[in-house]
Design a protein around this motif. Sequence first.
Motif, mmCIF file in Angstrom:
data_model
loop_
_atom_site.group_PDB
_atom_site.id
_atom_site.type_symbol
_atom_site.label_atom_id
_atom_site.label_comp_id
_atom_site.label_asym_id
_atom_site.label_seq_id
_atom_site.Cartn_x
_atom_site.Cartn_y
_atom_site.Cartn_z
ATOM 1 N N ILE A 45 64.623 22.384 -59.843
ATOM 2 C CA ILE A 45 64.355 23.738 -60.399
ATOM 3 C C ILE A 45 65.277 24.754 -59.709
ATOM 4 O O ILE A 45 65.867 25.613 -60.356
ATOM 5 N N CYS A 46 65.424 24.627 -58.379
ATOM 6 C CA CYS A 46 66.297 25.557 -57.634
ATOM 7 C C CYS A 46 67.729 25.479 -58.167
ATOM 8 O O CYS A 46 68.407 26.505 -58.274
ATOM 9 N N GLU A 47 68.175 24.270 -58.497
ATOM 10 C CA GLU A 47 69.538 24.117 -59.021
ATOM 11 C C GLU A 47 69.685 24.856 -60.348
ATOM 12 O O GLU A 47 70.682 25.529 -60.599
ATOM 13 N N LEU A 118 62.530 40.663 -46.111
ATOM 14 C CA LEU A 118 62.540 39.480 -45.245
ATOM 15 C C LEU A 118 62.662 38.211 -46.100
ATOM 16 O O LEU A 118 63.466 37.317 -45.818
ATOM 17 N N HIS A 119 61.858 38.180 -47.185
ATOM 18 C CA HIS A 119 61.847 36.999 -48.059
ATOM 19 C C HIS A 119 63.210 36.764 -48.717
ATOM 20 O O HIS A 119 63.692 35.633 -48.780
ATOM 21 N N LEU A 120 63.829 37.843 -49.173
ATOM 22 C CA LEU A 120 65.148 37.694 -49.806
ATOM 23 C C LEU A 120 66.175 37.205 -48.787
ATOM 24 O O LEU A 120 67.049 36.410 -49.108
ATOM 25 N N ASN A 122 65.424 35.271 -46.166
ATOM 26 C CA ASN A 122 65.114 33.862 -45.910
ATOM 27 C C ASN A 122 65.631 32.931 -47.011
ATOM 28 O O ASN A 122 66.107 31.841 -46.734
ATOM 29 N N PHE A 123 65.475 33.365 -48.279
ATOM 30 C CA PHE A 123 65.772 32.438 -49.376
ATOM 31 C C PHE A 123 66.955 32.868 -50.250
ATOM 32 O O PHE A 123 67.939 32.149 -50.349
ATOM 33 N N TRP A 124 66.853 34.031 -50.870
ATOM 34 C CA TRP A 124 67.895 34.421 -51.834
ATOM 35 C C TRP A 124 69.274 34.470 -51.169
ATOM 36 O O TRP A 124 70.253 33.964 -51.704
ATOM 37 N N PHE A 147 65.061 24.855 -46.942
ATOM 38 C CA PHE A 147 64.923 26.232 -46.438
ATOM 39 C C PHE A 147 63.443 26.579 -46.235
ATOM 40 O O PHE A 147 63.089 27.327 -45.325
ATOM 41 N N MET A 148 62.566 26.028 -47.099
ATOM 42 C CA MET A 148 61.130 26.269 -46.910
ATOM 43 C C MET A 148 60.654 25.606 -45.620
ATOM 44 O O MET A 148 59.894 26.196 -44.847
ATOM 45 N N GLN A 149 61.121 24.375 -45.372
ATOM 46 C CA GLN A 149 60.730 23.676 -44.136
ATOM 47 C C GLN A 149 61.179 24.470 -42.912
ATOM 48 O O GLN A 149 60.399 24.668 -41.986
ATOM 49 N N THR A 151 61.917 27.757 -42.716
ATOM 50 C CA THR A 151 61.251 29.071 -42.606
ATOM 51 C C THR A 151 59.839 28.927 -42.043
ATOM 52 O O THR A 151 59.452 29.632 -41.102
ATOM 53 N N PHE A 152 59.078 27.972 -42.604
ATOM 54 C CA PHE A 152 57.665 27.911 -42.212
ATOM 55 C C PHE A 152 57.423 27.034 -40.974
ATOM 56 O O PHE A 152 56.280 26.819 -40.571
ATOM 57 N N ALA A 153 58.514 26.552 -40.373
ATOM 58 C CA ALA A 153 58.372 25.882 -39.067
ATOM 59 C C ALA A 153 58.259 26.965 -37.987
ATOM 60 O O ALA A 153 57.884 26.692 -36.854
ATOM 61 N N ILE A 163 50.449 38.008 -43.936
ATOM 62 C CA ILE A 163 50.162 39.457 -44.039
ATOM 63 C C ILE A 163 50.730 39.989 -45.366
ATOM 64 O O ILE A 163 50.079 40.741 -46.094
ATOM 65 N N TRP A 164 51.953 39.553 -45.671
ATOM 66 C CA TRP A 164 52.624 39.999 -46.907
ATOM 67 C C TRP A 164 51.791 39.603 -48.138
ATOM 68 O O TRP A 164 51.549 40.423 -49.032
ATOM 69 N N LEU A 165 51.315 38.347 -48.151
ATOM 70 C CA LEU A 165 50.550 37.875 -49.320
ATOM 71 C C LEU A 165 49.228 38.629 -49.460
ATOM 72 O O LEU A 165 48.795 38.939 -50.577
HETATM 73 C C1 HEM Z 1 55.110 32.675 -50.039
HETATM 74 C C2 HEM Z 1 55.707 31.680 -50.587
HETATM 75 C C3 HEM Z 1 57.066 31.795 -51.247
HETATM 76 C C4 HEM Z 1 58.047 30.861 -51.161
HETATM 77 C C5 HEM Z 1 57.995 29.533 -50.430
HETATM 78 C C6 HEM Z 1 59.158 31.352 -51.956
HETATM 79 C C7 HEM Z 1 60.358 30.683 -52.140
HETATM 80 C C8 HEM Z 1 61.467 31.191 -52.768
HETATM 81 C C9 HEM Z 1 62.717 30.483 -52.976
HETATM 82 C C10 HEM Z 1 63.001 29.049 -52.512
HETATM 83 C C11 HEM Z 1 63.555 31.312 -53.631
HETATM 84 C C12 HEM Z 1 65.005 31.018 -54.080
HETATM 85 C C13 HEM Z 1 64.968 30.402 -55.463
HETATM 86 C C14 HEM Z 1 66.354 30.145 -55.960
HETATM 87 O O1 HEM Z 1 67.223 31.027 -55.857
HETATM 88 O O2 HEM Z 1 66.591 29.064 -56.491
HETATM 89 C C15 HEM Z 1 62.861 32.562 -53.840
HETATM 90 C C16 HEM Z 1 63.394 33.664 -54.461
HETATM 91 C C17 HEM Z 1 62.707 34.826 -54.712
HETATM 92 N N1 HEM Z 1 61.392 35.087 -54.413
HETATM 93 FE FE1 HEM Z 1 60.131 33.843 -53.450
HETATM 94 N N2 HEM Z 1 58.828 32.576 -52.475
HETATM 95 C C18 HEM Z 1 57.557 32.890 -52.061
HETATM 96 C C19 HEM Z 1 56.848 34.043 -52.365
HETATM 97 C C20 HEM Z 1 57.346 35.096 -53.091
HETATM 98 C C21 HEM Z 1 56.594 36.279 -53.455
HETATM 99 C C22 HEM Z 1 55.127 36.497 -53.088
HETATM 100 C C23 HEM Z 1 57.453 37.091 -54.137
HETATM 101 C C24 HEM Z 1 57.215 38.444 -54.753
HETATM 102 C C25 HEM Z 1 56.343 39.312 -54.314
HETATM 103 C C26 HEM Z 1 58.730 36.444 -54.217
HETATM 104 C C27 HEM Z 1 59.847 36.970 -54.807
HETATM 105 C C28 HEM Z 1 61.077 36.344 -54.869
HETATM 106 C C29 HEM Z 1 62.250 36.930 -55.477
HETATM 107 C C30 HEM Z 1 62.330 38.308 -56.120
HETATM 108 C C31 HEM Z 1 63.273 35.978 -55.378
HETATM 109 C C32 HEM Z 1 64.717 36.097 -55.899
HETATM 110 C C33 HEM Z 1 64.676 35.568 -57.313
HETATM 111 C C34 HEM Z 1 66.017 35.571 -57.958
HETATM 112 O O3 HEM Z 1 67.018 35.260 -57.305
HETATM 113 O O4 HEM Z 1 66.065 35.860 -59.164
HETATM 114 N N3 HEM Z 1 58.632 35.231 -53.581
HETATM 115 N N4 HEM Z 1 61.593 32.458 -53.301
#
Ligand code: HEM
Length: 228
Positions: A45-47, A118-120, A122-124, A147-149, A151-153, A163-165
């Motif tokens: 799905i990420c791909e 912070l989330h962006l 970590n992941f984006w 990246f999830m492994q 981050t949450f380690a 807190i965020w959730l």
């Molecule tokens: C708490 C557990 C969460 C995990 C493990 C998680 C994981 C991820 C991952 C892996 C991506 C990158 C996906 C990709 O680019 O293929 C991502 C992107 C993103 N996440 Fe999360 N997420 C979580 C919670 C949230 C929440 C609660 C929000 C919103 C309030 C959120 C908003 C976003 C946004 C806006 C992006 C960027 C999406 C994009 O590039 O179009 N995430 N997240």
Amino acid sequence: MWLINSSVGRKVVMSVTGLALILFLTFHGCMNVVALFSGEAYNTICELLGANWYAVLATVGLGALAVCHIVYAFILTAQNRRARGSERYAVTATPKEVEWASQNMLVLGIIILLGMLLHLFNFWYNMMFAELTGMTVAHSPSDGFAFMQDTFANPVYVVLYVIWLVAIWFHLTHGFWSAMQTFGWSGKTWLDRWKMIGMVYSTLLMLAFLVVVLAFAFGCAPSLCCAM
Ligand code: HEM
């Protein structure tokens, strides 16, 4: 224009963008649950959501929705404060029936925004941004599972995400029925129903995110016990 100049129009913009963001969260929550069962399926799905033109376009659209929602939140709050004038300072006791979340939507929104940054990061940043720019990161940019492994380690991230959730949960429990009220479904019976629906939906949605964070933090998901 009505959507910018009138206070009802501005509330409509807040409601429509808020509901669209809830829709995105629903998709995102379902996608994350997949990571509990299979890292391979999650990364597929990420791909798909990588640096393809349609994914980048969707990200730009999502960013525009979020910016619109946040800018209007500040405008509406400023407008409400102006309307109340000095009365705001005279009133010290809040009626019991006014929920805590409705009194603190802006504060909750600011906590959510900081968590989002912070989330962006970590992941984006490590995934889509790295793929677009060719930047070197710790794993392949489509390896969301790794990246999830990572981050949450880190227990600090786990606490900050919890807190965020919780902040998002409070924000949604109020935001959902408030949007329905803006659309005119505001009779006593329907308002009570929307409050209940919003409460159940926000709780299930946030539980889906929370379970994933805790499962990765404690290493207890089917996808984590078996070799990928
Ligand atoms: C708490 C557990 C969460 C995990 C493990 C998680 C994981 C991820 C991952 C892996 C991506 C990158 C996906 C990709 O680019 O293929 C991502 C992107 C993103 N996440 Fe999360 N997420 C979580 C919670 C949230 C929440 C609660 C929000 C919103 C309030 C959120 C908003 C976003 C946004 C806006 C992006 C960027 C999406 C994009 O590039 O179009 N995430 N997240």
